[in-house]
Write a protein that holds these residues in place. Structure first.
Motif, short mmCIF file in Angstrom:
data_model
loop_
_atom_site.label_atom_id
_atom_site.label_comp_id
_atom_site.label_asym_id
_atom_site.label_seq_id
_atom_site.Cartn_x
_atom_site.Cartn_y
_atom_site.Cartn_z
N SER A 49 6.09 3.74 29.66
CA SER A 49 4.64 3.77 29.85
C SER A 49 4.34 4.13 31.29
N HIS A 50 3.16 4.65 31.52
CA HIS A 50 2.78 5.11 32.86
C HIS A 50 2.51 3.93 33.80
N LYS A 80 5.03 -1.70 33.74
CA LYS A 80 5.41 -1.19 32.43
C LYS A 80 5.73 -2.28 31.41
N HIS A 101 7.85 10.60 29.56
CA HIS A 101 6.76 10.33 30.49
C HIS A 101 6.83 8.85 30.85
N GLY A 102 6.24 8.50 31.97
CA GLY A 102 6.18 7.09 32.34
C GLY A 102 7.53 6.45 32.49
N SER A 125 9.32 5.99 35.44
CA SER A 125 9.69 5.53 36.79
C SER A 125 10.45 4.22 36.70
N ASN A 131 9.98 11.91 33.89
CA ASN A 131 8.90 11.85 34.87
C ASN A 131 8.96 10.54 35.65
N ASP A 184 6.81 9.88 38.61
CA ASP A 184 5.75 10.01 39.61
C ASP A 184 5.48 8.71 40.36
N THR A 185 5.48 7.59 39.68
CA THR A 185 5.22 6.32 40.36
C THR A 185 6.26 6.06 41.45
#
Length: 158
Positions: free
Chosen positions: A28-29, A33, A60-61, A63, A103, A105-106
């Motif tokens: 999860s983003h 999480k 996705h999500g 990190s 991904n 990004d965090t």
């Protein structure tokens, strides 16, 4: 959580002709999480991979929310409490199961923020972005190199 149905994944790929597919297996983003322990549905990922052999899957999500960056943020005035992500060993396992893109990004945002917070706390007279963005870029570069080499297993595969 809503998870990807393997049969629906096949139908979606066939009907859309998409180049890759982001699957829901428990990621999860964001930096928060999991309430308890991290859990990814590797059986589901394997079933999707079996039904879509050699098809590029995406997480996705994903990190891992490195705790050294969380601690560094908090040490220099941040309030990033209780943040945790997907353990890197789980991401490494997923990378070996048709997952071609993860991904994070965090993690990148935490590296930048932690570095900038530290720099500005240690150099309160500085206001030039070139000064505090240099260590921020280095933090991102080092963290991403670690992810490529040790987590995603994608060194020399460009």
């Amino acid at each position: 959580h809503v998870y990807t149905d393997p049969d629906e994944a096949v139908e979606f790929v066939n009907r859309t002709g998409c180049d890759s597919l982001a699957v829901a297996i428990g990621t999860s983003h964001g930096a928060y999480k999991f309430k308890g322990e991290a859990k990814l549905d590797f059986d589901r990922l394997a079933r999707i991979g079996d039904k879509l052999p050699n098809y590029p899957l995406v997480l996705h999500g994903a990190s891992s929310v490195p705790q050294e960056f969380v601690s560094q943020c908090n040490q220099y005035g941040g309030q990033v409490g209780g943040a945790k992500g997907v353990p890197e060993d789980m991401l490494r396992k997923a990378a070996g199961m048709n997952v071609c893109k993860i991904n994070v990004d965090t993690d990148i945002r935490l590296a930048v923020t932690a570095s900038i917070r530290q720099y500005l706390a240690e150099h309160p007279d500085q206001f030039d972005p070139r000064a505090y963005l240099t260590p921020a870029r280095d933090a991102v570069k080092n963290m991403v190199a670690h992810k490529i080499r040790n987590v995603m297993g994608s060194s020399n595969k460009a």
